[in-house]
Design a protein around this motif. Structure first.
Motif, PDB file in Angstrom:
ATOM      1  N   SER A  26       2.742   6.355  -7.043  1.00  0.00           N
ATOM      2  CA  SER A  26       1.781   7.292  -7.639  1.00  0.00           C
ATOM      3  C   SER A  26       2.256   8.729  -7.497  1.00  0.00           C
ATOM      4  O   SER A  26       2.113   9.539  -8.420  1.00  0.00           O
ATOM      5  CB  SER A  26       0.411   7.132  -6.968  1.00  0.00           C
ATOM      6  OG  SER A  26      -0.111   5.842  -7.197  1.00  0.00           O
ATOM      7  N   LEU A  65      -1.292  12.117   2.885  1.00  0.00           N
ATOM      8  CA  LEU A  65      -1.086  10.667   2.889  1.00  0.00           C
ATOM      9  C   LEU A  65      -1.649  10.016   4.140  1.00  0.00           C
ATOM     10  O   LEU A  65      -2.209   8.917   4.084  1.00  0.00           O
ATOM     11  CB  LEU A  65       0.404  10.353   2.765  1.00  0.00           C
ATOM     12  CG  LEU A  65       1.069  10.795   1.459  1.00  0.00           C
ATOM     13  CD1 LEU A  65       2.559  10.493   1.504  1.00  0.00           C
ATOM     14  CD2 LEU A  65       0.431  10.118   0.269  1.00  0.00           C
ATOM     15  N   GLU A 114       2.772   1.621  -3.340  1.00  0.00           N
ATOM     16  CA  GLU A 114       1.908   2.079  -4.430  1.00  0.00           C
ATOM     17  C   GLU A 114       1.627   3.565  -4.315  1.00  0.00           C
ATOM     18  O   GLU A 114       1.596   4.288  -5.313  1.00  0.00           O
ATOM     19  CB  GLU A 114       0.600   1.284  -4.441  1.00  0.00           C
ATOM     20  CG  GLU A 114      -0.297   1.588  -5.641  1.00  0.00           C
ATOM     21  CD  GLU A 114       0.428   1.400  -6.974  1.00  0.00           C
ATOM     22  OE1 GLU A 114       0.197   2.241  -7.882  1.00  0.00           O
ATOM     23  OE2 GLU A 114       1.214   0.447  -7.102  1.00  0.00           O
ATOM     24  N   MET A 115       1.413   4.049  -3.088  1.00  0.00           N
ATOM     25  CA  MET A 115       1.185   5.485  -2.895  1.00  0.00           C
ATOM     26  C   MET A 115       2.419   6.284  -3.294  1.00  0.00           C
ATOM     27  O   MET A 115       2.319   7.327  -3.946  1.00  0.00           O
ATOM     28  CB  MET A 115       0.815   5.760  -1.439  1.00  0.00           C
ATOM     29  CG  MET A 115      -0.555   5.255  -1.054  1.00  0.00           C
ATOM     30  SD  MET A 115      -0.978   5.671   0.646  1.00  0.00           S
ATOM     31  CE  MET A 115      -1.032   7.443   0.556  1.00  0.00           C
ATOM     32  N   ALA A 168      -4.248   7.005   3.534  1.00  0.00           N
ATOM     33  CA  ALA A 168      -3.804   5.635   3.792  1.00  0.00           C
ATOM     34  C   ALA A 168      -4.340   5.071   5.100  1.00  0.00           C
ATOM     35  O   ALA A 168      -4.437   3.867   5.265  1.00  0.00           O
ATOM     36  CB  ALA A 168      -2.281   5.569   3.800  1.00  0.00           C
ATOM     37  N   ASN A 173       0.830  -1.207   0.000  1.00  0.00           N
ATOM     38  CA  ASN A 173       0.000   0.000   0.000  1.00  0.00           C
ATOM     39  C   ASN A 173       0.863   1.254   0.000  1.00  0.00           C
ATOM     40  O   ASN A 173       0.652   2.174  -0.802  1.00  0.00           O
ATOM     41  CB  ASN A 173      -0.933  -0.009   1.213  1.00  0.00           C
ATOM     42  CG  ASN A 173      -1.880   1.170   1.225  1.00  0.00           C
ATOM     43  OD1 ASN A 173      -2.371   1.592   0.179  1.00  0.00           O
ATOM     44  ND2 ASN A 173      -2.140   1.719   2.408  1.00  0.00           N
TER      45      ASN A 173
END
Length: 394
Positions: A260, A314, A256-257, A318, A253
């Motif tokens: 991106s 974030l 991936e953040m 998240a 996770n």
């Protein structure tokens, strides 16, 4: 960023130097700066001394960077086209305290002995001229000066253009850390520290290092004065261990953040990312949910909010959707360095972590988590889009 130490043979015994470098090696230091031209003796004596010194230094895993000038070349029997005597000494890099200032610099840089050539960062014209004359950029490095006399060092804004110039050329830049240990020395009998910039003279070494990391243009951080102690080595290691993280170690996770975010700026996810670890003095009563958001693996501002705050979305995106209960705060205004979390009075944004840059009204939508150590406030001015940061409890 690599780490280095400075030793001064004219003031220190070989035993002292060896003990110092052994300790430094335990903490990841692998570069030694020293002065060659300050050692007295005949050519044979100087060559013998440094050959023995560099044998020991290399065994400990260090590169050796020796300060010289063109006058010393004549004394030692070297020239721009013949560096064999320095090869015999075991020197890896020659720091030119004074350049030739003409086509000989390109000859020097392209030496067949493979010795790296380092210039003062102020010598932009010298380096540019050498490159225009065919010098191999890969054999060039630069190093800022240090300033033993209090109030004589420049500010960061003065050295920033130099850093940017060499960074664009792919030429490494070194900068000096200033040990705060009482009674440290450099090449002269002055004990007011050896920083590159005046802002670093009186602040802990870990703050200096964080500031250098935030600059993004420093490739080597060197203790200028000797001897830094084990506590400072531990402080440096703690910052580096916290700051540099392998992206492979992130959970899917978080990875991936990060991927991106880099993609938004047209960049691939690097193998390592640097997070500035801000030291926070926590308020009483901070909940576990708030701490989870605060100590989330990394934070970053997308670059569009760097006005009143450094804003990390974030921790909201998240994190789980737990309630961020509004907590009372007596402050009518939040001040620079306060760390906040958006609470459920502004539900859509609840969980965001924000660092205050300019005074802001306390409108009840944010809980006060704590305050970043005032010595680290100078780092805020270097935070840009996609600069990652994290928090450690002071």
């Amino acid at each position: 960023m690599k780490l280095g130490l400075s030793v001064y043979p004219e003031q220190e015994s070989t035993q002292q130097i060896e003990a110092y470098l052994k300790t430094g090696a335990e903490y990841g230091f692998d570069h030694v700066f020293t002065s060659i031209f300050s050692v007295d003796g005949t050519k044979e004596e100087i060559v013998s001394y440094f050959r023995n010194l560099t044998d020991m230094v290399h065994r400990l895993g260090y590169m050796v960077d020796g300060d010289v000038n063109t006058w010393f070349f004549e004394k030692i029997g070297a020239s721009c086209s013949n560096l064999s005597v320095f090869k015999e000494m075991g020197i890896d890099i020659l720091r030119m305290d004074g350049p030739y200032g003409d086509e000989r610099d390109a000859i020097l840089i392209n030496n067949p002995e493979g010795i790296g050539i380092e210039y003062n960062t102020s010598m932009i014209r010298v380096v540019d001229h050498a490159i225009a004359n065919g010098a191999n950029v890969k054999n060039i490095s630069t190093c800022h000066n240090f300033y033993p006399q209090r109030y004589t060092a420049p500010c960061f804004d003065q050295i920033r253009p130099m850093n940017d110039h060499f960074h664009k050329l792919g030429i490494p830049v070194a900068m000096f850390l200033n040990s705060q240990v009482c009674g440290t020395h450099g090449p002269w009998p002055v004990s007011d520290g050896l920083p590159t910039i005046e802002e670093h003279r009186n602040v802990p070494v870990e703050v200096q290092l964080k500031h250098m990391l935030a600059m993004k243009t420093i490739d080597l951080a060197l203790f200028g004065n000797a001897f830094a102690d084990r506590a400072e080595f531990e402080a440096v290691k703690k910052v580096m261990d916290r700051a540099v993280v392998s992206t492979d170690s992130l959970d899917e996770n978080m990875k991936e953040m990060a991927r991106s975010m880099y993609a938004m700026h047209g960049r691939p996810l690097p193998k390592e990312m640097v997070r500035i670890p801000f030291s926070i003095h926590l308020e009483d009563g901070v909940s576990n949910v708030e701490k989870e958001r605060l100590y989330f693996g990394y934070h970053a501002d997308l670059g569009d909010c760097l006005n009143y705050m450094i804003r990390s979305r974030l921790s909201r995106m998240a994190g789980k959707k737990e309630t961020i209960v509004p907590r009372p705060c007596e402050k009518k205004r939040f001040e620079r360095g306060d760390v906040l979390i958006v609470n459920d009075n502004c539900k859509h944004y609840a969980g965001e972590i924000q660092i205050v840059l300019k005074p802001m009204e306390n409108d009840g939508q944010r809980n006060l988590l704590g305050h970043i150590d005032e010595k680290e406030h100078m780092i805020f001015d270097l935070i840009e889009a996609m600069d990652f940061f994290t928090f450690i409890e002071a």
